[in-house]
Write an enzyme that holds these catalytic residues in place. Structure first.
Site, PDB file in Angstrom:
ATOM      1  N   ASP A  67     -59.745  38.607 -56.167  1.00  0.00           N
ATOM      2  CA  ASP A  67     -61.110  37.715 -56.753  1.00  0.00           C
ATOM      3  C   ASP A  67     -61.072  36.343 -56.952  1.00  0.00           C
ATOM      4  OD1 ASP A  67     -59.139  38.202 -58.518  1.00  0.00           O
ATOM      5  OD2 ASP A  67     -60.093  39.749 -59.952  1.00  0.00           O
ATOM      6  N   ASP A 136     -61.737  45.671 -71.451  1.00  0.00           N
ATOM      7  CA  ASP A 136     -62.791  46.201 -70.549  1.00  0.00           C
ATOM      8  C   ASP A 136     -62.586  47.742 -69.062  1.00  0.00           C
ATOM      9  OD1 ASP A 136     -62.752  44.871 -68.222  1.00  0.00           O
ATOM     10  OD2 ASP A 136     -64.580  43.769 -68.849  1.00  0.00           O
ATOM     11  N   HIS A 138     -61.694  46.985 -66.621  1.00  0.00           N
ATOM     12  CA  HIS A 138     -61.599  46.324 -65.237  1.00  0.00           C
ATOM     13  C   HIS A 138     -60.443  46.185 -64.675  1.00  0.00           C
ATOM     14  CE1 HIS A 138     -61.738  41.996 -66.426  1.00  0.00           C
ATOM     15  NE2 HIS A 138     -61.068  42.141 -65.467  1.00  0.00           N
ATOM     16  N   GLU A 143     -66.686  45.007 -63.492  1.00  0.00           N
ATOM     17  CA  GLU A 143     -67.183  45.042 -64.871  1.00  0.00           C
ATOM     18  C   GLU A 143     -67.876  46.300 -65.052  1.00  0.00           C
ATOM     19  OE1 GLU A 143     -65.721  43.130 -66.530  1.00  0.00           O
ATOM     20  OE2 GLU A 143     -66.458  41.158 -66.727  1.00  0.00           O
TER      21      GLU A 143
HETATM   22  P1  PGA Z   1     -54.354  39.634 -68.040  1.00  0.00           P
HETATM   23  O1  PGA Z   1     -55.985  39.682 -66.993  1.00  0.00           O
HETATM   24  O2  PGA Z   1     -53.203  39.940 -66.552  1.00  0.00           O
HETATM   25  O3  PGA Z   1     -54.794  38.063 -67.980  1.00  0.00           O
HETATM   26  O4  PGA Z   1     -53.993  40.425 -69.037  1.00  0.00           O
HETATM   27  C1  PGA Z   1     -55.653  40.861 -66.081  1.00  0.00           C
HETATM   28  C2  PGA Z   1     -57.181  41.634 -65.818  1.00  0.00           C
HETATM   29  O5  PGA Z   1     -58.400  40.702 -66.338  1.00  0.00           O
HETATM   30  O6  PGA Z   1     -57.581  41.755 -64.877  1.00  0.00           O
END
Ligand code: PGA
Length: 267
Positions: A67, A136, A138, A143
């Site tokens: 992404d 959440d 994702h 999302e």
């Molecule tokens: P993080 O993010 O590794 O910074 O916890 C993970 C994500 O949002 O997929």
């Protein structure tokens, strides 16, 4: 789904790096799906160490990132282009032409996303997709209520994700609301998925992904339908798994052929 519980994030990162090392040594022209965020940093450091100290050669490897923020150019310090260059690519020997990250400045986003999908297909698909998980549930930036069949496209972030990502920007108002992300369906086509989760803040999301119902409300739960997914969680992130003892029992009693991390990988 395979769940490996490690004592701490450092051993989780090393365990994950071993999957990638095995793949690249077995298949030097492997295609890797890569992730950003705090979670993969230890794994990336270990890959850099293996490249420097153990001759792990990435010159044949092709990569696709999950992404990128819409509106951020590659030179923006909070862009995922910048993150990947700083944290991984500038330390390895992947030829720049073999590195793919969604372009957050693309003009015609739907056409660009179709092309990104075509480029993945033309590369023969993704051998191993590295993933983190959001609070959440994702994966990538898919999302809650993302279609479980979704492809690379524009997504609007939730307020929770915007808040969680504020730490990478100088002021809260700067966090983009939109991203380009591979879809859940795109991720599901990777031959192997390797999801890392560290820290207590991920415990609810990990439990929902592994043991909760399959639901678009927790996009990571789609991985229950994936034939070769390994989740590596540290004790804190695994804290809410009801069957943790069983996952430890499986790990302790793994047949020799399953101990070789390449068994699920295609050569
Ligand atoms: P993080 O993010 O590794 O910074 O916890 C993970 C994500 O949002 O997929």
């Amino acid at each position: 789904m395979e769940v490996i519980i490690t004592s701490d994030p450092e051993s989780g990162a090393k365990t994950g790096a071993r999957f990638i090392e095995k793949l690249v040594r077995t298949k030097p022209a492997a295609t890797l799906g890569l992730a950003t965020g705090s979670t993969p940093l230890g794994l990336y450091r270990e890959l850099i160490r293996l490249h420097r100290e153990a001759g792990l050669d990435f010159s044949g490897v092709t990569t696709f990132n999950l992404d990128e923020y819409v509106g951020l150019g590659a030179d923006h310090p909070a862009s995922y282009h910048h993150f990947m260059h700083e944290e991984l690519f500038r330390h390895l020997n992947i030829p720049p032409g073999q590195i793919h990250i969604p372009d957050g400045t693309a003009g015609d986003i739907p056409a660009y996303c179709r092309k990104y999908e075509e480029t993945i297909r033309a590369a023969g698909g993704i051998d191993l997709q590295l993933l983190g998980i959001g609070h959440d549930g994702h994966i990538g930036f898919n999302e809650p209520i993302s279609s479980l069949a979704s492809r690379t496209r524009l997504k609007t972030l939730t307020q929770g994700t915007i808040d969680a990502n504020q730490r990478f920007f100088s002021s809260p108002g700067e966090v983009p609301r939109h991203v380009i992300t591979m879809g859940v369906g795109t991720i599901m086509e990777a031959h192997v998925c390797l999801l890392l989760a560290f820290g207590e803040a991920k415990a609810d999301a990990v439990a929902a992904m592994v043991e909760g119902p399959l639901t678009a409300n927790v996009p990571a739960s789609a991985l229950q339908m994936h034939p070769h997914t390994t989740v590596i969680a540290d004790e804190a992130a695994a804290k809410k798994l009801r069957r943790a003892d069983y996952y430890r029992f499986v790990e302790a009693n793994k047949p020799a052929f399953q101990r070789d991390a390449t068994f699920a990988l295609r050569s």
